[in-house]
Design an enzyme around this catalytic site. Structure first.
Site, mmCIF file in Angstrom:
data_model
loop_
_atom_site.group_PDB
_atom_site.id
_atom_site.type_symbol
_atom_site.label_atom_id
_atom_site.label_comp_id
_atom_site.label_asym_id
_atom_site.label_seq_id
_atom_site.Cartn_x
_atom_site.Cartn_y
_atom_site.Cartn_z
ATOM 1 N N LYS A 211 0.863 -1.185 0.000
ATOM 2 C CA LYS A 211 0.000 0.000 0.000
ATOM 3 C C LYS A 211 0.898 1.232 0.000
ATOM 4 O O LYS A 211 1.468 1.610 1.013
ATOM 5 C CB LYS A 211 -0.901 -0.011 1.255
ATOM 6 C CG LYS A 211 -2.199 0.755 1.115
ATOM 7 C CD LYS A 211 -2.068 2.260 1.046
ATOM 8 C CE LYS A 211 -1.882 2.897 2.413
ATOM 9 N NZ LYS A 211 -1.778 4.386 2.276
ATOM 10 N N GLU A 285 9.132 1.031 11.200
ATOM 11 C CA GLU A 285 10.229 1.977 11.032
ATOM 12 C C GLU A 285 9.586 3.353 11.056
ATOM 13 O O GLU A 285 8.865 3.728 10.139
ATOM 14 C CB GLU A 285 10.959 1.697 9.717
ATOM 15 C CG GLU A 285 12.363 2.263 9.688
ATOM 16 C CD GLU A 285 12.398 3.631 9.074
ATOM 17 O OE1 GLU A 285 12.250 4.606 9.846
ATOM 18 O OE2 GLU A 285 12.549 3.741 7.863
ATOM 19 N N CYS A 319 13.319 10.168 7.690
ATOM 20 C CA CYS A 319 13.125 9.780 9.087
ATOM 21 C C CYS A 319 14.433 9.802 9.858
ATOM 22 O O CYS A 319 14.457 10.062 11.043
ATOM 23 C CB CYS A 319 12.457 8.415 9.170
ATOM 24 S SG CYS A 319 13.146 7.256 7.999
ATOM 25 N N GLU A 416 9.566 15.851 15.744
ATOM 26 C CA GLU A 416 10.046 15.641 14.390
ATOM 27 C C GLU A 416 9.332 16.618 13.451
ATOM 28 O O GLU A 416 8.102 16.626 13.365
ATOM 29 C CB GLU A 416 9.761 14.199 13.965
ATOM 30 C CG GLU A 416 10.281 13.889 12.581
ATOM 31 C CD GLU A 416 10.038 12.442 12.169
ATOM 32 O OE1 GLU A 416 8.957 11.905 12.479
ATOM 33 O OE2 GLU A 416 10.932 11.845 11.539
#
Lengths: 507, 288
Positions: A211, A285, A319, A416
């Site tokens: 996906k 992750e 990331c 973040e």
């Protein structure tokens, strides 16, 4: 050494300088580069894409399609099928059938041939894939051309090599495939993340339902075309496009044996809750807030390159981005001065221009989030420096930015941003650097810059981060495991370690 | 210096795509930055005069191109060159200090410099004592440069590090700092007699030394890669290095030079190609 300085020579005229004013370099248009766009003319993007299920392209049972746009221009590129729960069910069944009838029974050496074929096809279509990646996601063509696409091919090559050698990967324990893997991937490296997920799964004998992210579905669909052209058995790879609901349907489907997710920590937690008590395996992750640590004895000019690469690569949509610069206090001013001049040379604009360093922000939603956190940074008293580069009128853009005068407690130092925004913090001793670096809920990556090899090892042993780069940053290789500590997730991708997420071990 | 990172940065800048008007403007600038060089045992007055004419009028069909910044010769040809370049604005640069090895007593080297200046050299290209540099005798390296600067009087001093003999970027960086501190107006990579000569990473290291000196003092030092720059494409790569390391102020012949002989005709060929749309035979360009 005699230090008699000869007087300033006539060839080096000095402009009038105010007392105390720093000499400033000027990065202007004395010699400007002409536009050098990669032409999208020979790339064909279909007006509409269906779902790729059981080796065939099928209209969604939902009957719905959504637009995917170019974030650099807001122009519609195509419309893409929205998979609902019934579509996901079809895809999982197709994957199960392929697993039972062919893929799990096939010899590893035969699986390898198919995977090699995919790798070669990615190389052959590299230019097309790079252009579409930059159009759909906004990243500079130099990155999609030199990083995303070659690495995607490298992951297929690497894992093709493992397919018939799995018996040697786990110290004598025999691996068996898990079954059907549901894989949900993010929008920052769309093709590369698809490769990270699909290649090891197939090598280990699993079948997959992938996906892609809703803002960047196109290269995953081009990859499905490659899978089709490589004549993989129908159902071995299925691609279901859609947004969060599609992903939730996949994660929640009882026919899935394993979920691999890369994306935000928030969604990762939701998936882990949903999977609690089921037999499904899970790897996550997730986010990061990596420390990039610069000691006073570092090669400063090269460290500045590493800082820039660490945070402005892919607009900071990374990331493992080095979003917290920890710099030894004695070189703080020098590093900041050099960073300011370096940021002034970054070229922001058309992602398809070969000279563009910083492309478009991936979506309106992400741009809003970046703006909000930058406002918070200003409100909390951080001193903001942003490149004065011109921003295009249309599309989503944010100038390369950094904050000084920030403390550990600032939101901008803790959360973040996932954008081109760096926070600069200082430290005095290696212990303090280590304490600050580990003082985060994340633990995906870190960078250490010093001329002393022993200091790199001392830090690397103590940093709670899945990847530690020494005197470099953002280096990736299929043979090197990648993954997080703490709320950056669990499980590794790449290397021998990455294979274990896709196998059951006997004995 | 981190060698891997230096080479990575230099290679990244080689990927800049310089097209159309940027290419033409860059190549025109490269011509104006060229120290057209002949440094051979078989040099003669006739050869030097021919080179001077080439420097004055690089392309006989287009007076808007050039002239070159300087011609660079041995001391014996300074007088000839001076006469041939009268009124042209093209400078005469002379190598000196027992070029290329520099392995002579200091008094001889300084005399070499003074004579070249007396003959009318505008610029002196000296060589550092690489032996002293590698032996760690930095004071000797510094003092020789400082004394050479004194001997130059009003002439500009270019300090040749001969980076191909220095062995590492760390030593190149240190030699750059010494050359700048001792009074060099320019630092220069190579004599052209040793391989490797100029490379983009070594040039980047020297540009960074120049940048740090500018940060600290506001004084602008010039840079001259020499030897090994043979194609228009390479020349543009060096200009990119300068533009993105030191900025606009260094994009001038006052602060950046190419030491080259074969480069000029390749640049002219590319300029003609941009003007006419097709490549011309190398025979169409004068070989001097």
């Amino acid at each position: 050494m005699s230090r008699q300085m000869t007087k300033a020579p006539p060839s080096a005229p000095e402009g009038p300088r105010e007392a105390g004013e720093e000499p400033r370099l000027v990065f202007g248009d004395a010699w400007d580069y002409a536009p050098a766009p990669e032409s999208p003319d020979h790339v064909t993007i279909a007006p509409r894409y269906d779902l790729f299920i059981g080796g065939a392209w099928r209209a969604p049972r939902s009957g719905r399609y959504f637009d995917t746009i170019d974030p650099a221009s807001e122009a519609k590129l195509s419309e893409v099928a929205e998979a609902n729960a019934a579509d996901v069910d079809d895809a999982v069944r197709a994957a199960r059938a392929a697993y039972e009838t062919t893929w799990s029974k096939m010899k590893g050496s035969e699986r390898a041939k198919y995977i090699f074929r995919v790798a070669r096809a990615i190389q052959e279509k590299a230019r097309e894939l790079a252009i579409v990646e930059s159009m759909d996601g906004g990243k500079p063509i130099k990155e999609s051309r030199d990083v995303d696409v070659p690495l995607a091919a490298a992951h297929f090559f690497y894992h093709a090599g493992w397919a018939d050698k799995l018996d040697y990967a786990f110290h004598g324990r025999r691996p068996r495939p898990l079954g059907v893997a549901g894989q949900i991937i993010p929008w920052n490296f769309p093709l590369l993340m698809a490769a990270w997920k699909i290649a090891p799964a197939l090598a280990c004998g699993n079948t997959v339902v992938l996906k892609p992210a809703e803002t960047t579905p196109l290269t995953a669909l081009l990859l499905a075309r490659i899978v089709e052209e490589a004549e993989l058995p129908p159902g071995v790879v299925n691609v279901v496009t859609g947004a969060g609901e599609t992903g939730a349907a996949l994660a929640g489907h009882p026919g899935v044996d394993k979920i691999a997710f890369t994306g935000s920590t928030e969604i990762g937690k939701r998936i882990q809750k949903a999977l609690a008590g089921t037999r499904k395996r899970l790897t996550l992750e997730l986010g990061g807030k990596a420390a990039n640590i610069v000691f006073a004895d570092a090669p400063i000019d090269q460290a500045v390159e590493g800082i820039v690469n660490g945070i402005y690569f892919n607009q900071g949509h990374v990331c493992c981005a080095g979003s917290r610069l920890l710099v030894e206090e004695s070189v703080h001013d020098l590093v900041v001065r050099k960073l300011r001049d370096r940021v002034a040379t970054l070229r922001l604009g058309d992602p398809l221009d070969k000279n563009t360093d910083v492309g478009a922000i991936n979506s309106k939603a992400q741009l809003d989030k970046i703006r909000q956190l930058v406002e918070a940074g200003e409100a909390e008293g951080g001193e903001r420096y942003s490149s004065s580069c011109a921003l295009p009128q249309k599309g989503y853009w944010f100038p390369p930015t950094f904050f000084t005068g920030v403390s550990q407690s600032s939101r901008i130092a803790r959360e973040e941003v996932f954008g081109p925004v760096l926070t600069v913090l200082t430290f005095r001793t290696p212990d303090e650097a280590l304490e600050k670096a580990n003082n985060t809920m994340y633990g995906l990556s870190a960078g250490v810059w010093t001329d002393k090899g022993a200091k790199i090892f001392w830090m690397a042993q103590r940093l709670k981060a899945g990847v530690v780069w020494g005197n470099t940053y953002n280096k990736f290789d299929p043979s090197s495991p990648f993954g997080g500590y703490k709320e950056s997730g669990f499980g590794r991708e790449g290397g021998r370690q990455g294979l274990s997420a896709y196998v059951e071990l006997d004995g | 210096m981190d060698a891997v990172a230096v080479e990575e940065r230099a290679a990244a800048l080689a990927k800049r795509s310089i097209k159309k008007q940027a290419k033409v403007a860059g190549l025109r600038l490269a011509v104006a930055m060229m120290d057209l060089t002949t440094l051979e045992g078989k040099d003669t007055p006739g050869k030097v005069r021919a080179l001077c004419n080439k420097a004055r009028w690089p392309l006989e069909t287009d007076a808007s191109i050039g002239p070159c910044a300087a011609i660079c010769v041995y001391p014996n040809f300074v007088t000839v060159a001076r006469r041939a370049l009268e009124g042209s604005g093209v400078k005469v640069a002379s190598v000196a200090t027992a070029f290329p090895s520099g392995q002579s007593p200091l008094a001889v080297k300084l005399d070499d410099v003074r004579r070249a200046v007396d003959f009318g050299a505008d610029e002196i290209d000296m060589v550092i004592d690489r032996g002293a540099m590698l032996a760690g005798d930095y004071g000797k390296v510094f003092d020789e440069i400082a004394k050479t600067k004194e001997a130059c009087g009003a002439a500009h001093l270019k300090v040749i590090l001969e980076t191909g003999e220095l062995g590492s970027y760390d030593v190149v960086r240190k030699a750059s700092e010494i050359g700048i501190a001792a009074g060099g107006d320019f630092i220069k990579t190579s004599t052209g007699k040793i391989q490797p000569a100029a490379t983009p990473p070594v040039t980047l290291v020297m540009l960074e030394a120049i940048r740090d000196h500018y940060y600290a003092t506001g004084r602008k030092i010039g840079m001259k890669p020499a030897g090994g720059v043979r194609t228009a494409k390479q020349a543009l790569h060096y200009l990119v290095l300068v533009k993105e390391t030191l900025g606009d102020a260094w994009l001038t012949p006052d602060l950046f030079r190419f030491g080259a002989s074969a480069l000029l005709n390749d640049v002219l060929m590319q300029l003609e190609k941009e003007r006419t749309g097709s490549y011309q035979a190398s025979e169409d360009f004068s070989k001097d």
